[in-house]
Scaffold this active site. Structure first.
Site, PDB file in Angstrom:
ATOM      1  CB  SER A  64     -18.885  29.176 -20.885  1.00  0.00           C
ATOM      2  OG  SER A  64     -19.671  30.337 -20.827  1.00  0.00           O
ATOM      3  CD  GLU A 113     -28.202  28.074 -22.590  1.00  0.00           C
ATOM      4  OE1 GLU A 113     -27.239  28.649 -22.054  1.00  0.00           O
ATOM      5  OE2 GLU A 113     -28.410  28.098 -23.812  1.00  0.00           O
TER       6      GLU A 113
END
Length: 384
Positions: A160, A245
């Site tokens: 990303s 995360e």
């Protein structure tokens, strides 16, 4: 677990609320490209200069050294104030920084943490590969040691915002003879290093919008001093990163989605005419979503109450598995309320963009199937 807030906590909340009301950007956040980078880093810098970046970070690295509960209160007020997504800062703030705080050298902490907190740099993640996504331990990107350097060759995918990042948290195989989960190292990679080639990937949210990249490494030289933790112990470090995360990193997003559900309830009432919402199929679905968000809130408080003593572990997959699917159901209801025409209406662009992006939620940070495996094997103790 005590869910009551002290008078000092509530005073802190009021200070946060007042600052956010005065400072949250009024202009829409760009969805991609250099404009998005400028917006996200500027907003991070504004929070830092206002004293609201890194509420629970150690003071010596630029934070305020407050409890995880105070960080939670900040996130709650951030969601109420409509604070922007700031996705470009996500990896640095929620992956790299906590991992470096837990496992890094003092030199790594002193150099990288203030830059992340001040909004000087953006980070990306170099974990997944074309043939090593959910099965991350099968990664093939290799690094051989020459003197005081690693020489990296291979590729990563689904990275990303790699085209906008300054640094990358990179997993490489540094011992090819070791078992799958051994011989891997967690490395800080400067994205401007010679030998790195980026191939951006278009996504379905809009013409020319590029979120992911494939990253190629051709004899990329990285100093050995950039290894976080010990050489060949990167799998353990990576599990810490993924724990953050799947757990504490998504707390702000969880709180924000509770407010999304409330907005949808108002929207459904406005568009429903004289029909009471509670007797409609949409109303029933919204009631279920509100209840599910209450469950997420309870789970969030549990994680936060423990996070000062225990870093997130396998239990964080419980949160990830529940919340990722819930996000998709919430975004599907938004489209059902607005109707099919909304896909072509500029006024509903915010909702449409979020709906299209939600399809990736049960893939990112480990697929829904992988999360269930982790829960079964590592939390419940079931056989493989």
């Amino acid at each position: 677990m005590n869910l009551d807030f002290s008078e000092e906590d509530e005073a802190f909340r009021q200070d946060v609320r007042a600052w956010l009301v005065a400072n949250v950007p009024k202009t829409p956040r760009p969805h991609s490209g250099p404009a998005m980078r400028a917006f996200d880093l500027d907003w991070q810098r504004t929070q830092y200069e206002g004293g609201w970046a890194g509420v629970s970070w150690p003071v010596q690295y630029g934070g305020r050294g407050l409890s995880a509960i105070r960080q939670l209160l900040f996130y709650e007020e951030y969601a109420k104030a409509g604070g922007p997504d700031s996705a470009l800062c996500f990896v640095g703030l929620n992956h790299a920084a906590p991992t470096i705080i837990l496992h890094g050298t003092e030199e790594q902490k002193t150099y990288h943490l203030p830059k992340i907190l001040k909004g000087d740099v953006a980070w990306c993640q170099g974990f997944s590969e074309p043939n090593a996504g959910s099965d991350l331990a099968s990664l093939k990107t290799r690094a051989r040691i020459e003197g005081d350097q690693l020489i990296v060759n291979g590729s990563k995918i689904w990275t990303s915002n790699a085209m906008l990042a300054d640094y990358q948290e990179l997993l490489v195989r540094t011992d090819s003879d070791a078992p799958r989960h051994k011989g891997i190292s967690w490395v800080i990679c400067d994205m401007k290093t010679p030998g790195i080639t980026l191939r951006p990937i278009n996504i379905m949210t809009g013409p020319g919008e590029q979120h992911f990249c494939q990253v190629f490494y051709d004899d990329v030289r990285i100093p050995l001093s950039n290894v976080v933790g010990n050489l060949n112990e990167g799998w353990k470090i990576a599990m810490s990163t993924l724990g953050f995360e799947r757990g504490t990193a998504s707390i702000k997003e969880q709180i924000r989605y509770a407010h999304v559900v409330e907005r949808l309830i108002i929207m459904a009432r406005e568009r429903g005419g004289n029909v009471p919402l509670h007797v409609t199929e949409i109303g029933s679905r919204l009631a279920t979503l509100r209840a599910e968000m209450a469950a997420v809130r309870a789970m969030t408080y549990t994680i936060v109450s423990r996070s000062d003593e225990v870093p997130p572990g396998s239990e964080s997959s419980l949160m990830r598995a529940m919340f990722s699917g819930l996000q998709q159901r919430i975004r599907k209801v938004s489209m059902d309320i607005l109707g099919a025409d909304s896909l072509e209406m500029e006024a509903h662009e915010e909702w449409v963009h979020a709906y299209l992006r939600s399809f990736s939620n049960t893939i990112a940070a480990g697929t829904a199937q992988i999360q269930r495996n982790i829960i079964g094997e590592r939390v419940l103790g079931l056989p493989r």
